[in-house]
Write a protein that holds these residues in place. Structure first.
Motif, PDB file in Angstrom:
ATOM      1  N   LEU A  36       0.837  -1.209  -0.051  1.00  0.00           N
ATOM      2  CA  LEU A  36      -0.114  -0.002   0.036  1.00  0.00           C
ATOM      3  C   LEU A  36       0.901   1.333  -0.097  1.00  0.00           C
ATOM      4  CD1 LEU A  36      -2.598  -1.123   2.518  1.00  0.00           C
ATOM      5  CD2 LEU A  36      -2.951  -1.214  -0.336  1.00  0.00           C
ATOM      6  N   ASN A  37       2.277   1.125   0.009  1.00  0.00           N
ATOM      7  CA  ASN A  37       3.076   2.358  -0.088  1.00  0.00           C
ATOM      8  C   ASN A  37       2.962   3.048   1.174  1.00  0.00           C
ATOM      9  OD1 ASN A  37       4.248   1.804  -2.911  1.00  0.00           O
ATOM     10  ND2 ASN A  37       2.132   2.474  -3.505  1.00  0.00           N
ATOM     11  N   ILE A  38       2.865   2.258   2.366  1.00  0.00           N
ATOM     12  CA  ILE A  38       2.815   3.249   3.574  1.00  0.00           C
ATOM     13  C   ILE A  38       4.339   3.194   4.190  1.00  0.00           C
ATOM     14  CG2 ILE A  38       1.935   2.940   5.794  1.00  0.00           C
ATOM     15  CD1 ILE A  38      -0.594   2.069   4.639  1.00  0.00           C
ATOM     16  N   GLY A  39       4.854   4.268   4.267  1.00  0.00           N
ATOM     17  CA  GLY A  39       6.222   4.269   4.608  1.00  0.00           C
ATOM     18  C   GLY A  39       6.535   5.575   5.424  1.00  0.00           C
ATOM     19  N   PRO A  40       7.999   5.927   5.629  1.00  0.00           N
ATOM     20  CA  PRO A  40       8.178   7.042   6.225  1.00  0.00           C
ATOM     21  C   PRO A  40       7.469   8.363   5.918  1.00  0.00           C
ATOM     22  CG  PRO A  40      10.213   5.984   5.423  1.00  0.00           C
ATOM     23  CD  PRO A  40       8.937   5.266   4.756  1.00  0.00           C
ATOM     24  N   GLY A  41       7.195   9.094   6.922  1.00  0.00           N
ATOM     25  CA  GLY A  41       6.181  10.341   6.867  1.00  0.00           C
ATOM     26  C   GLY A  41       4.875   9.889   6.977  1.00  0.00           C
ATOM     27  N   ASP A  42       4.421   8.735   6.835  1.00  0.00           N
ATOM     28  CA  ASP A  42       3.182   8.297   7.283  1.00  0.00           C
ATOM     29  C   ASP A  42       2.660   7.988   8.721  1.00  0.00           C
ATOM     30  OD1 ASP A  42       2.235   8.431   4.534  1.00  0.00           O
ATOM     31  OD2 ASP A  42       2.752   6.452   4.212  1.00  0.00           O
ATOM     32  N   GLU A  43       1.383   7.953   8.974  1.00  0.00           N
ATOM     33  CA  GLU A  43       1.089   7.604  10.223  1.00  0.00           C
ATOM     34  C   GLU A  43      -0.171   6.186  10.368  1.00  0.00           C
ATOM     35  OE1 GLU A  43       1.444  11.553  12.919  1.00  0.00           O
ATOM     36  OE2 GLU A  43      -0.774  10.901  12.168  1.00  0.00           O
ATOM     37  N   VAL A  44       0.030   5.578  11.059  1.00  0.00           N
ATOM     38  CA  VAL A  44      -1.053   4.333  11.033  1.00  0.00           C
ATOM     39  C   VAL A  44      -1.532   4.392  12.613  1.00  0.00           C
ATOM     40  CG1 VAL A  44      -1.408   1.776  10.586  1.00  0.00           C
ATOM     41  CG2 VAL A  44       0.275   3.036   9.193  1.00  0.00           C
ATOM     42  N   ILE A  45      -2.841   4.303  12.628  1.00  0.00           N
ATOM     43  CA  ILE A  45      -3.685   4.106  13.735  1.00  0.00           C
ATOM     44  C   ILE A  45      -3.656   2.730  14.244  1.00  0.00           C
ATOM     45  CG2 ILE A  45      -5.768   4.787  15.004  1.00  0.00           C
ATOM     46  CD1 ILE A  45      -5.914   7.286  13.051  1.00  0.00           C
ATOM     47  N   VAL A  46      -3.222   2.462  15.468  1.00  0.00           N
ATOM     48  CA  VAL A  46      -3.105   0.945  15.947  1.00  0.00           C
ATOM     49  C   VAL A  46      -3.711   0.995  17.282  1.00  0.00           C
ATOM     50  CG1 VAL A  46      -1.633  -0.987  16.282  1.00  0.00           C
ATOM     51  CG2 VAL A  46      -1.120   0.639  14.386  1.00  0.00           C
ATOM     52  N   PRO A  47      -4.442   0.041  17.936  1.00  0.00           N
ATOM     53  CA  PRO A  47      -4.796  -0.022  19.202  1.00  0.00           C
ATOM     54  C   PRO A  47      -3.576  -0.571  20.116  1.00  0.00           C
ATOM     55  CG  PRO A  47      -5.673  -1.881  17.843  1.00  0.00           C
ATOM     56  CD  PRO A  47      -5.149  -0.925  16.992  1.00  0.00           C
TER      57      PRO A  47
END
Length: 372
Positions: free
Chosen positions: A72-83
């Motif tokens: 999904l091209n998620i990497g540096p500079g991105d945030e992922v919301i996780v429990p």
């Protein structure tokens, strides 16, 4: 051991029967043992559990999460919301692709990610939401998908504990941009070790197949930078056998859980809460002990009842996350997560339990009421 001192009831019991052994031996004798026809057949069979989505088999549930984020091209500079109330692999996968983890709280009843907390945590850098279907209980995917669609975010379902769980008839792994499953030996079904990724996007599926195999579809024709996260045909053959059994095992887990919930009456013990429309598949049957949990667990162990805490330390308090957050001046206010981590105890619910086992578990838990 005499009948007056019966064998302990294990908290979990992996199933490796003659059919699984025969399947593994058959593949070993064939000489085709990695990324072959068994893997393709396992992917096709598992697709039926996720509304016909494309399925890509890999070597673990953690690899499934890692590769899906990469695809999904998620990497540096991105945030992922996780429990934060989950196994560390949920957050580790985000860190492994170089993205930042944003921890949010869980709902009190379900132990799952709180949609209201998710919406409050969204920033311009948010790229994805990672709901974890904890203990086999589906998260509030209707609300989460509405939030994701509103903000144009990817949804990465961590369904590693939730094979065949569903919400309002839709199976987990068929809601988000992609779903991930684990086949570790103590899961509701296993392949000795392994993972699966589901996605409705054919291009994402092709990228995942490249990523798991050094970036190539044809040998030595590398298209992208990839890794070696393939599933073996031995694992897939075992998984295919288990795929034929998971439906019956799941119904037995649900029946065992229903018995426990009906008969556990100890004050100070809160049994699992299942939302309307949710199919909880009970990877774990998790109670809350509102009192001295350590003492309660010791008494259960003394009575021969296997028990465990999943998870005693929220991820945001683990060293790889806590120390960098402290240095950066970040802190997380997660009261329900902290409360859950301090109160939960998981009891045996696996399909190998007998009626006598269930009665013993109930008797031991209800006896705790006198001491909580």
């Amino acid at each position: 051991m005499s009948s007056s001192n019966p064998q302990p009831i294990p908290a979990a019991r992996p199933v490796i029967g003659e059919e699984e052994i025969e399947a593994a031996v058959r593949v070993l004798r064939s000489g085709r043992v990695v990324q072959g026809p068994e893997v393709a057949a396992f992917e096709e069979g598992f697709s039926e559990l996720v509304d016909g989505r494309h399925c890509v088999a890999v070597n673990s549930g953690t690899s499934a999460l890692h590769l899906l984020l990469m695809a999904l091209n998620i990497g540096p500079g991105d945030e992922v919301i996780v429990p934060s109330f989950s196994f560390a692999a949920s957050a580790n996968a985000v860190r492994l692709v170089g993205a930042d983890v944003v921890f949010v709280d869980v709902e009190r009843d379900s132990f799952n990610i709180d949609p209201a907390a998710v919406e409050a945590a969204i920033t311009p850098r948010t790229a994805a939401i990672m709901p974890v279907h904890i203990y086999g209980n589906p998260a509030a995917m209707d609300r989460i998908m509405a939030i994701a669609n509103k903000h144009k975010l990817a949804v990465v379902e961590d369904a590693c504990q939730a094979h065949t769980a569903a919400l309002n008839g839709t199976p987990v792994g068929a809601f988000g941009t992609g779903g991930t499953f684990s086949f570790y030996p103590t899961k509701n079904m296993h392949s000795l070790e392994g993972g699966m990724i589901s996605t409705a996007d054919a291009e994402v599926a092709r990228t995942l197949r490249l990523l798991r195999n050094q970036g190539m579809e044809q040998r030595y024709a590398n298209e992208i930078v990839g890794a070696n996260m393939r599933m073996t045909d031995v694992a897939a053959a075992v998984g295919r056998v288990q795929l034929g059994k998971v439906g019956g095992w799941t119904e037995q887990r649900i029946a065992n859980a229903a018995y426990l919930t009906e008969h556990i009456t100890a004050p100070g013990v809160v049994t699992p809460v299942v939302a309307e429309g949710a199919r909880h598949v009970y990877h774990q049957y998790t109670i809350r002990v509102q009192g001295d949990r350590d003492a309660a667990m010791a008494k259960l162990t003394e009575a021969g009842i296997g028990n465990a805490v999943y998870y005693p330390t929220p991820i945001h308090r683990l060293k790889p996350y806590w120390e960098p957050d402290q240095k950066a001046g970040r802190s997380w206010d997660l009261p329900e997560t902290e409360k859950a981590a301090a109160e939960v105890v998981s009891l045996p619910v696996h399909p190998s339990l007998t009626e006598a086992d269930l009665e013993r578990i109930v008797t031991a838990v209800n006896a705790l009421g006198e001491n909580l």
